[in-house]
Motif scaffolding. Structure first.
Motif, mmCIF file in Angstrom:
data_model
loop_
_atom_site.group_PDB
_atom_site.id
_atom_site.type_symbol
_atom_site.label_atom_id
_atom_site.label_comp_id
_atom_site.label_asym_id
_atom_site.label_seq_id
_atom_site.Cartn_x
_atom_site.Cartn_y
_atom_site.Cartn_z
ATOM 1 N N ASP A 27 0.833 -1.209 0.000
ATOM 2 C CA ASP A 27 0.000 0.000 0.000
ATOM 3 C C ASP A 27 0.865 1.256 0.000
ATOM 4 O OD1 ASP A 27 -2.360 -1.537 0.175
ATOM 5 O OD2 ASP A 27 -2.244 -1.557 2.369
ATOM 6 N N ILE A 28 1.905 1.234 0.807
ATOM 7 C CA ILE A 28 2.811 2.382 0.902
ATOM 8 C C ILE A 28 3.519 2.583 -0.436
ATOM 9 C CG2 ILE A 28 4.833 3.340 2.080
ATOM 10 C CD1 ILE A 28 3.971 1.457 4.493
ATOM 11 N N ALA A 29 3.994 1.490 -1.025
ATOM 12 C CA ALA A 29 4.693 1.566 -2.311
ATOM 13 C C ALA A 29 3.785 2.151 -3.389
ATOM 14 C CB ALA A 29 5.180 0.174 -2.728
ATOM 15 N N GLU A 30 2.542 1.699 -3.411
ATOM 16 C CA GLU A 30 1.599 2.202 -4.407
ATOM 17 C C GLU A 30 1.319 3.684 -4.188
ATOM 18 O OE1 GLU A 30 -3.064 1.563 -5.633
ATOM 19 O OE2 GLU A 30 -1.985 -0.122 -4.765
ATOM 20 N N ALA A 31 1.081 4.084 -2.954
ATOM 21 C CA ALA A 31 0.758 5.478 -2.655
ATOM 22 C C ALA A 31 1.917 6.422 -2.979
ATOM 23 C CB ALA A 31 0.357 5.612 -1.189
ATOM 24 N N LEU A 32 3.126 5.982 -2.699
ATOM 25 C CA LEU A 32 4.304 6.832 -2.933
ATOM 26 C C LEU A 32 4.941 6.609 -4.301
ATOM 27 C CD1 LEU A 32 5.986 6.659 0.597
ATOM 28 C CD2 LEU A 32 4.667 8.546 -0.380
ATOM 29 N N GLN A 33 4.410 5.641 -5.049
ATOM 30 C CA GLN A 33 4.921 5.299 -6.374
ATOM 31 C C GLN A 33 6.408 4.946 -6.344
ATOM 32 O OE1 GLN A 33 3.694 8.696 -8.731
ATOM 33 N NE2 GLN A 33 1.634 7.877 -8.958
ATOM 34 N N VAL A 34 6.728 4.030 -5.426
ATOM 35 C CA VAL A 34 8.092 3.516 -5.298
ATOM 36 C C VAL A 34 8.030 1.991 -5.272
ATOM 37 C CG1 VAL A 34 8.960 5.560 -4.075
ATOM 38 C CG2 VAL A 34 8.054 3.641 -2.769
ATOM 39 N N HIS A 35 9.170 1.351 -5.380
ATOM 40 C CA HIS A 35 9.233 -0.110 -5.335
ATOM 41 C C HIS A 35 9.068 -0.603 -3.898
ATOM 42 C CE1 HIS A 35 10.414 -0.657 -9.493
ATOM 43 N NE2 HIS A 35 11.267 0.356 -9.356
ATOM 44 N N PRO A 36 8.427 -1.745 -3.734
ATOM 45 C CA PRO A 36 8.282 -2.310 -2.387
ATOM 46 C C PRO A 36 9.614 -2.480 -1.657
ATOM 47 C CG PRO A 36 6.825 -3.452 -3.898
ATOM 48 C CD PRO A 36 7.684 -2.527 -4.726
ATOM 49 N N SER A 37 10.667 -2.787 -2.390
ATOM 50 C CA SER A 37 11.977 -2.946 -1.740
ATOM 51 C C SER A 37 12.449 -1.628 -1.122
ATOM 52 C CB SER A 37 13.018 -3.470 -2.732
ATOM 53 O OG SER A 37 13.162 -2.573 -3.821
ATOM 54 N N SER A 38 12.131 -0.511 -1.774
ATOM 55 C CA SER A 38 12.472 0.804 -1.216
ATOM 56 C C SER A 38 11.687 1.056 0.059
ATOM 57 C CB SER A 38 12.165 1.917 -2.217
ATOM 58 O OG SER A 38 12.936 1.756 -3.378
ATOM 59 N N VAL A 39 10.416 0.662 0.051
ATOM 60 C CA VAL A 39 9.580 0.823 1.244
ATOM 61 C C VAL A 39 10.150 -0.003 2.386
ATOM 62 C CG1 VAL A 39 7.290 0.475 2.248
ATOM 63 C CG2 VAL A 39 7.512 1.331 -0.094
ATOM 64 N N THR A 40 10.522 -1.239 2.100
ATOM 65 C CA THR A 40 11.063 -2.111 3.140
ATOM 66 C C THR A 40 12.312 -1.504 3.771
ATOM 67 O OG1 THR A 40 10.157 -4.072 2.069
ATOM 68 C CG2 THR A 40 11.962 -4.425 3.629
ATOM 69 N N LYS A 41 13.200 -0.967 2.946
ATOM 70 C CA LYS A 41 14.419 -0.336 3.474
ATOM 71 C C LYS A 41 14.076 0.859 4.368
ATOM 72 C CE LYS A 41 17.442 -1.575 -0.366
ATOM 73 N NZ LYS A 41 18.100 -1.088 -1.569
ATOM 74 N N MET A 42 13.145 1.690 3.910
ATOM 75 C CA MET A 42 12.784 2.871 4.698
ATOM 76 C C MET A 42 12.066 2.463 5.979
ATOM 77 S SD MET A 42 12.867 6.085 5.300
ATOM 78 C CE MET A 42 13.294 6.990 3.821
ATOM 79 N N VAL A 43 11.189 1.494 5.896
ATOM 80 C CA VAL A 43 10.458 1.022 7.078
ATOM 81 C C VAL A 43 11.448 0.490 8.121
ATOM 82 C CG1 VAL A 43 8.901 -0.808 7.880
ATOM 83 C CG2 VAL A 43 8.227 0.662 5.986
ATOM 84 N N GLN A 44 12.474 -0.205 7.667
ATOM 85 C CA GLN A 44 13.494 -0.704 8.592
ATOM 86 C C GLN A 44 14.226 0.458 9.263
ATOM 87 O OE1 GLN A 44 15.602 -3.241 5.844
ATOM 88 N NE2 GLN A 44 14.364 -5.045 6.392
ATOM 89 N N LYS A 45 14.509 1.514 8.484
ATOM 90 C CA LYS A 45 15.163 2.696 9.058
ATOM 91 C C LYS A 45 14.230 3.389 10.055
ATOM 92 C CE LYS A 45 17.739 6.871 8.077
ATOM 93 N NZ LYS A 45 18.244 6.823 9.424
ATOM 94 N N LEU A 46 12.958 3.519 9.704
ATOM 95 C CA LEU A 46 11.988 4.151 10.601
ATOM 96 C C LEU A 46 11.803 3.323 11.875
ATOM 97 C CD1 LEU A 46 9.336 5.324 7.977
ATOM 98 C CD2 LEU A 46 10.919 6.780 9.263
ATOM 99 N N ASP A 47 11.917 2.023 11.754
ATOM 100 C CA ASP A 47 11.853 1.144 12.925
ATOM 101 C C ASP A 47 13.076 1.383 13.814
ATOM 102 O OD1 ASP A 47 10.872 -1.076 14.547
ATOM 103 O OD2 ASP A 47 12.433 -2.295 13.610
ATOM 104 N N LYS A 48 14.241 1.446 13.191
ATOM 105 C CA LYS A 48 15.487 1.684 13.927
ATOM 106 C C LYS A 48 15.452 3.031 14.659
ATOM 107 C CE LYS A 48 20.407 2.385 12.970
ATOM 108 N NZ LYS A 48 20.509 3.822 12.705
ATOM 109 N N ASP A 49 14.844 4.036 14.009
ATOM 110 C CA ASP A 49 14.757 5.377 14.605
ATOM 111 C C ASP A 49 13.528 5.546 15.505
ATOM 112 O OD1 ASP A 49 17.083 5.949 13.252
ATOM 113 O OD2 ASP A 49 16.147 7.216 11.736
ATOM 114 N N GLU A 50 12.833 4.457 15.743
ATOM 115 C CA GLU A 50 11.707 4.386 16.684
ATOM 116 C C GLU A 50 10.485 5.214 16.286
ATOM 117 O OE1 GLU A 50 13.417 5.193 20.529
ATOM 118 O OE2 GLU A 50 14.486 3.272 20.543
#
Length: 139
Positions: A27-50
């Protein structure tokens, strides 16, 4: 402080959760028009940054910190849309214009724009005066 890219993700995740009750990588990838792999990387960073909690294959939830920032980012976006509409920007340009400027304004500027919008809401005759000025400038 999150980067502009992180802000885009947090804002989108917040809106998806508000609308659907959840936010999936697809859903995030579709809304932002990016690849799911990019979303996964960013989500991992957002998780790390709490900003959120992410478990692979299980989804994600915003932390209190993430919800607070997400709400503020949505407010900023909506406020800028209202402001641009108020000053007469063509509706078809507003979304793209907001996307272009929202990360470049300080929160102090956002708050002052909010004050200005509140003033016009409390003084509706001033809005008609502003519209008259806009019309006379178009002629």
């Amino acid at each position: 402080m999150p980067t502009p890219s992180m802000e885009d993700y947090i804002e989108q995740i917040y809106m998806l959760i508000e609308a659907k009750g959840y936010a999936r990588v697809s859903d995030i990838a579709e809304a932002l028009q990016v690849h799911p792999s990019s979303v996964t990387k960013m989500v991992q960073k957002l998780d790390k940054d709490e900003y959120l909690n992410y478990e692979k294959y299980r989804g994600l939830i915003l932390t209190t910190k993430g919800k607070k920032i997400g709400k503020r980012l949505v407010y900023r976006h909506e406020l800028l849309e209202q402001f641009l509409e108020l000053i007469g920007v063509n509706k078809e340009n507003i979304y793209e214009d907001v996307e272009g400027i929202e990360h470049h304004l300080s929160w102090d500027s956002i708050d002052r724009i909010g004050d200005l919008l509140q003033y016009f809401e409390e003084n509706p005759t001033r809005i008609s005066e502003l519209n008259q000025l806009h019309k006379s400038n178009e002629e």
